[in-house]
Each structure stands twice: as C-alpha cells, then as structure tokens.
Design an enzyme around this catalytic site. Structure first.
Site, short mmCIF file in Angstrom:
data_model
loop_
_atom_site.label_atom_id
_atom_site.label_comp_id
_atom_site.label_asym_id
_atom_site.label_seq_id
_atom_site.Cartn_x
_atom_site.Cartn_y
_atom_site.Cartn_z
N HIS A 138 52.18 -15.86 36.42
CA HIS A 138 53.47 -15.49 35.85
C HIS A 138 53.35 -14.88 34.46
CE1 HIS A 138 52.88 -19.18 33.63
NE2 HIS A 138 53.88 -18.86 32.84
C1 UD1 Z 1 58.59 -18.98 30.23
C2 UD1 Z 1 57.74 -19.28 29.00
C3 UD1 Z 1 56.29 -19.49 29.41
C4 UD1 Z 1 56.19 -20.53 30.51
C5 UD1 Z 1 57.08 -20.13 31.67
C6 UD1 Z 1 57.04 -21.11 32.79
C7 UD1 Z 1 58.44 -18.17 26.94
C8 UD1 Z 1 58.12 -17.09 25.98
N1 UD1 Z 1 57.74 -18.16 28.07
O1 UD1 Z 1 58.15 -17.75 30.77
O2 UD1 Z 1 55.56 -19.94 28.30
O3 UD1 Z 1 54.84 -20.61 30.93
O4 UD1 Z 1 58.42 -20.03 31.17
O5 UD1 Z 1 57.78 -20.68 33.88
O6 UD1 Z 1 59.28 -18.98 26.65
N2 UD1 Z 1 64.01 -16.00 35.77
C9 UD1 Z 1 64.78 -16.30 36.87
N3 UD1 Z 1 65.28 -17.57 36.96
C10 UD1 Z 1 65.08 -18.51 36.02
C11 UD1 Z 1 64.29 -18.18 34.89
C12 UD1 Z 1 63.76 -16.93 34.78
O7 UD1 Z 1 64.98 -15.48 37.73
O8 UD1 Z 1 65.57 -19.64 36.17
C13 UD1 Z 1 63.42 -14.64 35.68
C14 UD1 Z 1 64.27 -13.68 34.88
O9 UD1 Z 1 64.14 -12.42 35.44
C15 UD1 Z 1 63.60 -13.67 33.52
C16 UD1 Z 1 62.14 -13.88 33.89
O10 UD1 Z 1 62.16 -14.72 35.03
O11 UD1 Z 1 63.83 -12.51 32.82
C17 UD1 Z 1 61.33 -14.51 32.79
O12 UD1 Z 1 61.95 -15.73 32.35
P1 UD1 Z 1 61.69 -16.23 30.83
O13 UD1 Z 1 62.32 -17.56 30.60
O14 UD1 Z 1 62.04 -15.14 29.87
O15 UD1 Z 1 60.13 -16.36 30.74
P2 UD1 Z 1 59.06 -16.94 31.77
O16 UD1 Z 1 58.25 -15.79 32.25
O17 UD1 Z 1 59.68 -17.85 32.78
#
Ligand code: UD1
Length: 380
Positions: free
Chosen positions: A218
C-alpha cells in the site's frame, strides 16, 4: 482554581485523550484503552479522526478489537496530506479545548498522529507518543515526517526497541522523557492469536497451512509508480507459480491495479488471489500459518517476527531494525529478481527463525499506563 485543576484537577482523575485515525492505530490503542479502563483514577476520552472510514478499514477493527465507540468522531476522510492533516487539526482543536485532557496519547506515525500532537502542543496539553523514535531515515516517506515531528513535540516517548531510544537521544530528546516499554501492537497480537487461529482461515481460503504466501502492498512509493508496481508483480508471479498468494488489497492499491496494463498482468497469475481488506482477526489468522509474507507495511514486519513467519519487506529500508537483527524480516527492496530469489530460498526452506525481541511480551500497555499515572500531570 489552580492551573492543574483547570486541566482535569490535581485531586480529580487523570484525564487522558487518545486519538486514533487509521487502521494501524486501532490495534495499538486497544490494549492501552483496556488498561486505562482498569484504573478508577483515570478518565479516558477516545477520538476517531475518520482518516480511515470504510467499514473494512475502520469499524471491522473496532469490532474485532473490542474498542469502545469513540466519544468524538471527526469524519475527516481522505485528502492530500495538507488537507487531511489540517482537517484533523481544525476538527480536533475545539474538542480538545472543551475536554481539557491532562495528556494526549497518540500512537504510530499516520497523519492523524501528527495532527493531533500539533493541536495538543499549541494548547499546552502534554503529549505521550507510543511507538516513538522509529526512523527509516527516508524523508520521502510521509510517515517519517510524522514520526520526527511528533517526537519533537512529545513530552513522554514510549519506545518499542532499543534503537529507537538511540535515535531520540541523537535528536536531543532528554533521556528522562524516553521509556522503553515494549510493543503494544504485540500485546494485541498475543491476546488475540487464539481467536484468530480459531477462525480456521487457511481452510476458509481453501489453502493448506504453511503452503501459501500472504502479500500486502500500500505504500505510495510502491503502488503509485506503475514501473515499481510492475517490478513487484514480476516477483509475485514467481511466488504464485510455487504457492497460492493471498493478497488483501488496500483501497489505494486497488485503484492503481485497475489502471493501465496491470489488470491484464494480474489476470495471467492464476494463483494470485485478490481479496477485500480483511478484519484484524482474519488477517492475523492468515499471517499465523503462512509460509512466507511479502509486505511493505511497518507493523506486519513486527507481527511476522512474533509469529516466526519469514517476512520479505519490499522496501529499501526499515524503521524497525530489530525485526531484521532478531526477527524473521529481510529487507529486499523492489527489484524483481532480488525479491524472487529471496522468496524461492524461503520456499525451499531457507527462512529465518528469529527470536522474540526484548519486552515484546504482551505487557507494554501496563508499563505505559504505569508511567502515565506516575508522571501524567507533572513533568516527565
Ligand atoms: C495511511 C497511513 C500509512 C498507513 C496506512 C495503513 C498516512 C500518511 N499514511 O496510508 O502510514 O500505513 O494508512 O492503511 O497517514 N481509502 C479508502 N477508504 C478508507 C481509507 C482510505 O478508500 O477507509 C483510500 C482513499 O482513496 C485514500 C487512500 O485510500 O485517498 C489513501 O488513504 P490515506 O488515509 O490517505 O492513506 P493510506 O494510504 O491508507
């Protein structure tokens, strides 16, 4: 009224605000909340920022881990780093002003961790950072920025391994603020492993114990660049030609895999099984009986170390060196040939056995709460 009384009262309970936001925060917060709840002299307020919000990324974890419903849900959702961090700050500030905790407890290194710490620092609320001092020394990782900055403004720094203390001391953190307590995520693992095993996950997935691999990906540096992702899939192709590869797919990664030519590439790997994100217990149940794990996660490097399952970390560095020095982890980068060679060696019986790191014994939360109750109100 004294300043102490304004902030929860010297004679009243110690008021602790705990903030979680993203999936990997939940299993770290769970043992702390359970331990805090055992003490009548402590009052706890739980805030969920909503950084992760899908059922499978958030509620499933609350349910699996027996976390109480949050007292405040901020609903910040996804966004750019600045937007997400700022939205947590804007939503949390009035709540922190109203609740007036003595101590803010934050865990890990996600955007919600840093955002909450910044709010507390400006309001004069003492900050306890759980999992402090880990450093990849790679400022290209958003988590590294979050770790460095959170630690710089924390009053109590709870560490999981000896190297973390060395890093903090080098950055000028006074030794008396640092407490080596072990690993709360491992508290959760050791507590929940019997329930996870009882799910019989390999059978439910139609694979035999020790005859499959688990894959997670991820990290933006791996999944946002199609060339890097293609390299990783080349390596996965080699693994799936030997054993089934179970791949619970993070939402970010699912979006990337749907783009371009990668979907065709996936279709040509019959033993690579794409799954929805799994709950905590389901995933732990799969990890526990895997022959091999390939991941770019931080936490999974630690979980495989305790489980004695060989782990290949698909990154150029790790902020968790004890998993390599003492555990089952090998950092193999993103080159397809290098990953494939390491995977084949492990599948042929050449994985590391490792040993349990110091203080990863299931009692980290007790140690942390003991420190909080002793020094929570006054200086560390
Ligand atoms: C975040 C953390 C990372 C952790 C990871 C675990 C930061 C900078 N990164 O990354 O350290 O390892 O979580 O999962 O805080 N999305 C969904 N549903 C959700 C959440 C996210 O669809 O419930 C999608 C969205 O398109 C979003 C993308 O995932 O833009 C990324 O989510 P985000 O919380 O920005 O970062 P992670 O990649 O999950």
């Amino acid at each position: 009224m004294t300043a102490g009384a304004e902030h929860g009262g010297v004679a009243g309970p110690l008021k602790i605000m705990a903030v979680v936001g993203a999936r990997p925060n939940m299993m770290k917060a769970a043992p702390l909340l359970r331990e805090l709840a055992r003490h009548a002299d402590v009052e706890t307020v739980l805030v969920h920022t909503g950084q992760h919000y899908d059922e499978r990324m958030s509620e499933a974890f609350f349910r699996d881990l027996g976390l109480p419903a949050p007292d405040h849900y901020l609903g910040v959702g996804s966004g750019t780093h600045a937007a997400q961090t700022a939205n947590v700050m804007l939503a949390l500030e009035p709540i922190m002003i109203a609740e007036r905790p003595d101590v803010l407890v934050v865990v890990g290194d996600v955007n919600s961790t840093l955002a909450a710490a910044l709010v507390a620092a400006k309001l004069g609320v003492r900050i306890a950072h759980v999992e402090a001092g880990l450093r990849s020394f790679d400022r290209g990782m958003p988590e590294e920025i979050n770790r460095v900055l959170t630690d710089a403004i924390s009053d109590l720094l709870f560490t999981t391994e000896r190297d973390a203390e060395t890093n903090l001391l080098r950055e000028g953190v006074p030794a008396e603020r640092i407490h080596f307590v072990g690993n709360v995520m491992i508290d959760t693992l050791l507590r929940e492993l019997p329930r996870a095993r009882a799910l019989g996950m390999p059978g439910r997935m139609g694979v035999a114990a020790r005859e499959y691999a688990v894959l997670t990906l991820h990290r933006p540096s791996n999944v946002d660049d199609p060339a890097v992702l293609a390299q990783l899939l080349d390596a996965v192709d080699v693994v799936q030609s030997r054993v089934p590869v179970l791949f619970p797919v993070h939402p970010r990664t699912r979006q990337r895999l749907a783009e371009g030519s990668l979907a065709d590439r996936l279709a040509r790997m019959p033993a690579l099984r794409l799954l929805e994100p799994l709950g905590y217990l389901e995933f732990l149940g799969l990890l526990a009986d895997a022959r091999l794990v390939l991941t770019d996660s931080g936490g999974i490097q630690e979980e495989t170390t305790i489980l004695g399952v060989p782990c290949l970390t698909l990154r150029e560095n790790t902020e968790r060196p004890v998993t390599v020095l003492e555990g089952t982890n090998e950092v193999v980068g993103t080159n397809a040939d290098r990953i494939a060679a390491a995977a084949v060696r492990i599948l042929d019986g050449g994985g590391k056995a490792g040993r349990r790191p110091e203080l990863w014994d299931g009692h980290a939360a007790e140690r942390i709460v003991a420190v909080l109750r002793t020094v929570g109100r006054r200086g560390a």
